[in-house]
Design a protein around this motif. Sequence first.
Motif, PDB file in Angstrom:
ATOM      1  N   ALA A   1       0.649  -1.228   0.060  1.00  0.00           N
ATOM      2  CA  ALA A   1      -0.084  -0.121  -0.007  1.00  0.00           C
ATOM      3  C   ALA A   1       0.704   1.197  -0.040  1.00  0.00           C
ATOM      4  O   ALA A   1       0.315   2.293  -0.420  1.00  0.00           O
TER       5      ALA A   1
ATOM      6  N   ARG B   1      -4.057   7.391  -3.063  1.00  0.00           N
ATOM      7  CA  ARG B   1      -4.274   6.223  -2.557  1.00  0.00           C
ATOM      8  C   ARG B   1      -5.681   5.413  -2.907  1.00  0.00           C
ATOM      9  O   ARG B   1      -6.034   4.690  -2.295  1.00  0.00           O
TER      10      ARG B   1
ATOM     11  N   SER C   1     -11.579   5.399   6.153  1.00  0.00           N
ATOM     12  CA  SER C   1     -10.085   5.133   5.866  1.00  0.00           C
ATOM     13  C   SER C   1      -9.338   5.136   7.136  1.00  0.00           C
ATOM     14  O   SER C   1      -8.084   4.470   7.432  1.00  0.00           O
TER      15      SER C   1
ATOM     16  N   PRO D   1      -8.056  -0.805   7.597  1.00  0.00           N
ATOM     17  CA  PRO D   1      -6.968  -0.818   6.548  1.00  0.00           C
ATOM     18  C   PRO D   1      -7.419  -0.817   5.234  1.00  0.00           C
ATOM     19  O   PRO D   1      -6.529  -0.197   4.215  1.00  0.00           O
TER      20      PRO D   1
ATOM     21  N   ASN E   1      -5.737   5.306   4.707  1.00  0.00           N
ATOM     22  CA  ASN E   1      -5.223   3.912   4.255  1.00  0.00           C
ATOM     23  C   ASN E   1      -5.973   3.822   2.662  1.00  0.00           C
ATOM     24  O   ASN E   1      -6.800   4.756   2.361  1.00  0.00           O
TER      25      ASN E   1
END
Length: 177
Positions: A23, A34, A112, A116, A145
């Motif tokens: 990630a 992201r 988020s 995760p 995340n």
Amino acid sequence: MHLRDNLTLSEKLDMVSDKLSRADSLVSETEGSRVIVLIVAPKEEATAVRELKMRFEGRINLLNFGAKLVETAKSYGMENLEDDFSFLGKSSIGDFSKLLLNGLIESIVESSKANPITAVHRLGILNGFFGLNPLIEGVTGNLANPALFIYPGKRKDHILTFLDGRHTTSVYRALVI
């Protein structure tokens, strides 16, 4: 990253799993958003959601855009929405769309922080309200995340289509699989 347009759902989910296992690299691959956009055939969306729940059990939070739409409409007031539309026509949808977009962005960002992985599904409904780019731009720089947007449609390069091309969108600040 240019991917083949004819990957199977299983191949796409394997790629998503691989990207989510690394990630930290998403920040550079997505220009800070992201966000991964998973393109699925509309008839495969439920299968993709089910498979993601199994693969990421206990680590994924699913946000249903359809439920968010209903929640926003109820808080706005169905009678108000109907009155606005009958009086102002399509222009009234702009105010409701902004309210809907802001509410969805807030839900994704909050999820988020607590999970995760956040996956948003039922995004075919967004056509007519706003495109994917305002949603991606709204979460860019605000996600703790990764977020996965499951989009039912087709992809050709950076152009996504929904309902045989009646609605198209370009996606630049996300990894499209």
